[in-house]
Design a protein around this motif. Structure first.
Motif, PDB file in Angstrom:
ATOM      1  N   ALA A 147      -0.185  -7.093   7.401  1.00 58.75           N
ATOM      2  CA  ALA A 147       0.229  -6.488   8.731  1.00 58.75           C
ATOM      3  C   ALA A 147       1.110  -5.286   8.656  1.00 58.75           C
ATOM      4  N   SER A 148       1.908  -5.137   7.476  1.00 58.91           N
ATOM      5  CA  SER A 148       2.581  -4.052   7.551  1.00 58.91           C
ATOM      6  C   SER A 148       2.800  -3.662   6.117  1.00 58.91           C
ATOM      7  N   LYS A 149       3.368  -2.768   5.707  1.00 58.16           N
ATOM      8  CA  LYS A 149       4.015  -2.412   4.232  1.00 58.16           C
ATOM      9  C   LYS A 149       5.016  -3.258   3.822  1.00 58.16           C
ATOM     10  N   GLU A 150       5.704  -3.376   4.879  1.00 62.26           N
ATOM     11  CA  GLU A 150       6.994  -4.341   4.469  1.00 62.26           C
ATOM     12  C   GLU A 150       6.489  -5.816   4.096  1.00 62.26           C
ATOM     13  N   GLU A 151       5.619  -6.097   4.689  1.00 59.19           N
ATOM     14  CA  GLU A 151       5.045  -7.744   4.650  1.00 59.19           C
ATOM     15  C   GLU A 151       4.459  -7.494   3.157  1.00 59.19           C
ATOM     16  N   LEU A 152       3.673  -6.579   2.943  1.00 59.11           N
ATOM     17  CA  LEU A 152       3.277  -6.564   1.457  1.00 59.11           C
ATOM     18  C   LEU A 152       4.105  -6.597   0.615  1.00 59.11           C
ATOM     19  N   LEU A 153       5.230  -5.776   0.624  1.00 62.49           N
ATOM     20  CA  LEU A 153       6.393  -5.586  -0.498  1.00 62.49           C
ATOM     21  C   LEU A 153       6.909  -6.917  -0.689  1.00 62.49           C
ATOM     22  N   GLU A 154       7.149  -7.615   0.700  1.00 63.78           N
ATOM     23  CA  GLU A 154       8.140  -8.866   0.538  1.00 63.78           C
ATOM     24  C   GLU A 154       7.378 -10.262   0.036  1.00 63.78           C
ATOM     25  N   THR A 155       6.161  -9.955  -0.142  1.00 65.11           N
ATOM     26  CA  THR A 155       5.333 -11.414  -0.486  1.00 65.11           C
ATOM     27  C   THR A 155       4.605 -10.911  -1.782  1.00 65.11           C
ATOM     28  N   SER A 156       4.505 -10.019  -2.222  1.00 69.57           N
ATOM     29  CA  SER A 156       3.761  -9.665  -3.733  1.00 69.57           C
ATOM     30  C   SER A 156       4.674  -9.755  -4.815  1.00 69.57           C
ATOM     31  N   ASP A 157       3.864 -10.398  -5.752  1.00 68.79           N
ATOM     32  CA  ASP A 157       4.457 -10.562  -7.168  1.00 68.79           C
ATOM     33  C   ASP A 157       4.088  -9.536  -7.893  1.00 68.79           C
ATOM     34  N   PHE A 158       3.155  -8.874  -7.597  1.00 69.96           N
ATOM     35  CA  PHE A 158       2.742  -7.549  -8.264  1.00 69.96           C
ATOM     36  C   PHE A 158       2.255  -6.380  -7.473  1.00 69.96           C
ATOM     37  N   VAL A 159       3.078  -5.202  -7.210  1.00 72.28           N
ATOM     38  CA  VAL A 159       2.402  -4.280  -6.361  1.00 72.28           C
ATOM     39  C   VAL A 159       1.934  -3.110  -7.288  1.00 72.28           C
ATOM     40  N   SER A 160       0.738  -2.573  -6.602  1.00 65.93           N
ATOM     41  CA  SER A 160       0.056  -1.684  -7.492  1.00 65.93           C
ATOM     42  C   SER A 160      -0.318  -0.381  -6.493  1.00 65.93           C
ATOM     43  N   VAL A 161       0.072   0.810  -6.916  1.00 70.25           N
ATOM     44  CA  VAL A 161      -0.059   1.992  -5.995  1.00 70.25           C
ATOM     45  C   VAL A 161      -1.504   2.686  -6.326  1.00 70.25           C
ATOM     46  N   HIS A 162      -2.110   2.720  -5.211  1.00 72.56           N
ATOM     47  CA  HIS A 162      -3.505   3.462  -5.192  1.00 72.56           C
ATOM     48  C   HIS A 162      -3.801   4.377  -4.059  1.00 72.56           C
ATOM     49  N   LEU A 163      -2.909   5.289  -3.907  1.00 71.24           N
ATOM     50  CA  LEU A 163      -3.069   6.223  -2.619  1.00 71.24           C
ATOM     51  C   LEU A 163      -3.142   7.650  -3.056  1.00 71.24           C
ATOM     52  N   VAL A 164      -3.558   8.440  -2.408  1.00 69.91           N
ATOM     53  CA  VAL A 164      -3.436  10.044  -2.417  1.00 69.91           C
ATOM     54  C   VAL A 164      -2.334  10.427  -1.947  1.00 69.91           C
ATOM     55  N   LEU A 165      -1.449  11.199  -2.858  1.00 69.52           N
ATOM     56  CA  LEU A 165      -0.621  11.989  -2.499  1.00 69.52           C
ATOM     57  C   LEU A 165      -0.593  12.990  -1.281  1.00 69.52           C
ATOM     58  N   GLY A 166       0.068  12.788  -0.137  1.00 67.60           N
ATOM     59  CA  GLY A 166       0.109  13.504   1.010  1.00 67.60           C
ATOM     60  C   GLY A 166       1.226  13.441   1.804  1.00 67.60           C
ATOM     61  N   ASP A 167       1.193  14.081   3.040  1.00 68.24           N
ATOM     62  CA  ASP A 167       2.388  14.027   3.838  1.00 68.24           C
ATOM     63  C   ASP A 167       2.820  12.511   4.295  1.00 68.24           C
ATOM     64  N   ARG A 168       1.820  11.749   4.345  1.00 74.56           N
ATOM     65  CA  ARG A 168       2.159  10.475   4.911  1.00 74.56           C
ATOM     66  C   ARG A 168       2.507   9.514   3.861  1.00 74.56           C
ATOM     67  N   THR A 169       2.321   9.673   2.543  1.00 75.46           N
ATOM     68  CA  THR A 169       2.478   8.980   1.317  1.00 75.46           C
ATOM     69  C   THR A 169       3.470   9.329   0.599  1.00 75.46           C
ATOM     70  N   ARG A 170       3.986  10.564   0.606  1.00 72.37           N
ATOM     71  CA  ARG A 170       5.017  11.062  -0.143  1.00 72.37           C
ATOM     72  C   ARG A 170       6.218  10.284   0.201  1.00 72.37           C
ATOM     73  N   GLY A 171       7.108   9.621  -0.950  1.00 70.33           N
ATOM     74  CA  GLY A 171       8.185   9.262  -0.791  1.00 70.33           C
ATOM     75  C   GLY A 171       8.007   7.905   0.115  1.00 70.33           C
ATOM     76  N   LEU A 172       6.744   7.301   0.140  1.00 66.61           N
ATOM     77  CA  LEU A 172       6.328   6.032   0.764  1.00 66.61           C
ATOM     78  C   LEU A 172       7.206   4.852   0.402  1.00 66.61           C
TER      79      LEU A 172
END
Length: 318
Positions: free
Chosen positions: A192-217
């Motif tokens: 439902a949200s980035k926060e939910e993913l981070l709070e509930t995951s045992d392994f978090v893997s980043v696969h995003l393109v760097l841009g204004d919306r993802t810098r410092g995400l």
């Protein structure tokens, strides 16, 4: 008179043997540079070149550099996207920019190498074995039954998801433009949200393109949301994760560990604190560095030069 071409950043010294450069030898004199050039030294080193071949983002090409390369007419980059090349500036200076194909499987494979290395403490256990140290000093983290959180579900993210499911993991994904129907079709839950993913995951893997919306995400608030038993892996771009916050997370134990293949400055400076950070598994940006990828890069670079010389440039970026 032959045109001059330079292959930049051939760190491993393999470019000459991975393509048939004799196809252009009659019209182009090619040299291979194996050391990384200081940004201020690029123009001096290759200012006589009509053609340059760049490896990914190792050598940036901002507008200021094109202004110092009046001889340059063709720039070829590996891959069909390179954020470090100012294509608009190249066009203004009369430089054609072309790309090559790039396979998405190698980065996904490397991300799994990092995940497995962290989960089973491969490096510490290997080093202990080599040094005749403690036998079985760690307690591994299970993949089966744990949750893999994917930030991004593009080509690489989808490959990550398939492998995670094969391991018996619960796979969830989030991005600002994620289509839940696409995720469901892959057997992936849309968080439902980035926060939910981070709070509930045992392994978090980043696969995003760097841009204004993802810098410092991923900054301090996000890292603090992760479980203290969770691991973060970044094989996309360093700037997506706040590096200072990551250091604090590792030093203070907000998370169990992190793996990375990308850094804000590459090669990583000798005194960079990440080199000695606890529970950090780092690699020197190897995600795309495989024989199949390199063969494709340099073979298509030769094809691009042939097409340009024939007056019909191919794989043009812009």
């Amino acid at each position: 008179m032959k045109l001059r071409c330079a292959v930049l950043d051939d760190y491993q010294g393999v470019a000459e043997g991975l393509a048939d450069w004799t196809r252009i030898a009659g019209r182009v004199e090619t040299r291979f540079l194996h050391e990384k050039l200081d940004p201020d030294a690029v123009a001096e080193a290759v200012g006589d070149c009509d053609i340059l071949i760049a490896m990914r983002e190792r050598t940036p090409f901002p507008a200021t550099l094109f202004a110092r390369l009046p001889q340059l007419r063709l720039l070829i980059t590996s891959g069909m996207r390179n954020a470090s090349v100012d294509v608009a500036a190249a066009t203004r200076h009369g430089v054609t920019v072309c790309g090559t194909a790039s396979n998405s499987e190698p980065p996904a494979e490397l991300a799994w190498a990092l995940i497995l290395g962290l989960a089973r403490q491969i490096i510490p256990e290997h080093n202990a074995l080599r040094a005749n140290g403690p036998w079985q000093q760690s307690l591994g983290a299970d993949l089966h039954g744990s949750r893999l959180g994917l930030l991004g579900l593009g080509k690489t993210g989808r490959q990550m998801a398939r492998v995670g499911l094969a391991f018996g993991m619960d796979v969830t994904a989030w991005s600002s433009n994620l289509d839940p129907a696409v995720a469901a079709g892959l057997g992936v839950k849309a968080a439902a949200s980035k926060e939910e993913l981070l709070e509930t995951s045992d392994f978090v893997s980043v696969h995003l393109v760097l841009g204004d919306r993802t810098r410092g995400l991923i900054g301090e608030p996000e890292l603090r949301r992760m479980r203290p038993t969770a691991y973060l892996v970044n094989t996309s771009r360093a700037a997506i994760v706040d590096q200072q916050a990551l250091l604090r997370a590792l030093r203070d134990g907000w998370i169990a560990g992190a793996g990375a293949d990308v850094y804000e400055t590459e090669p990583l400076p000798a005194d960079d604190p990440l080199r000695t950070a606890p529970n950090f598994l780092g690699l020197p940006h190897l995600g795309y560095v495989t024989r199949r990828n390199y063969e494709g890069y340099f073979r298509e670079a030769v094809e691009n030069i042939e097409a340009y010389l024939a007056g019909a440039p191919m794989r043009v970026l812009g």
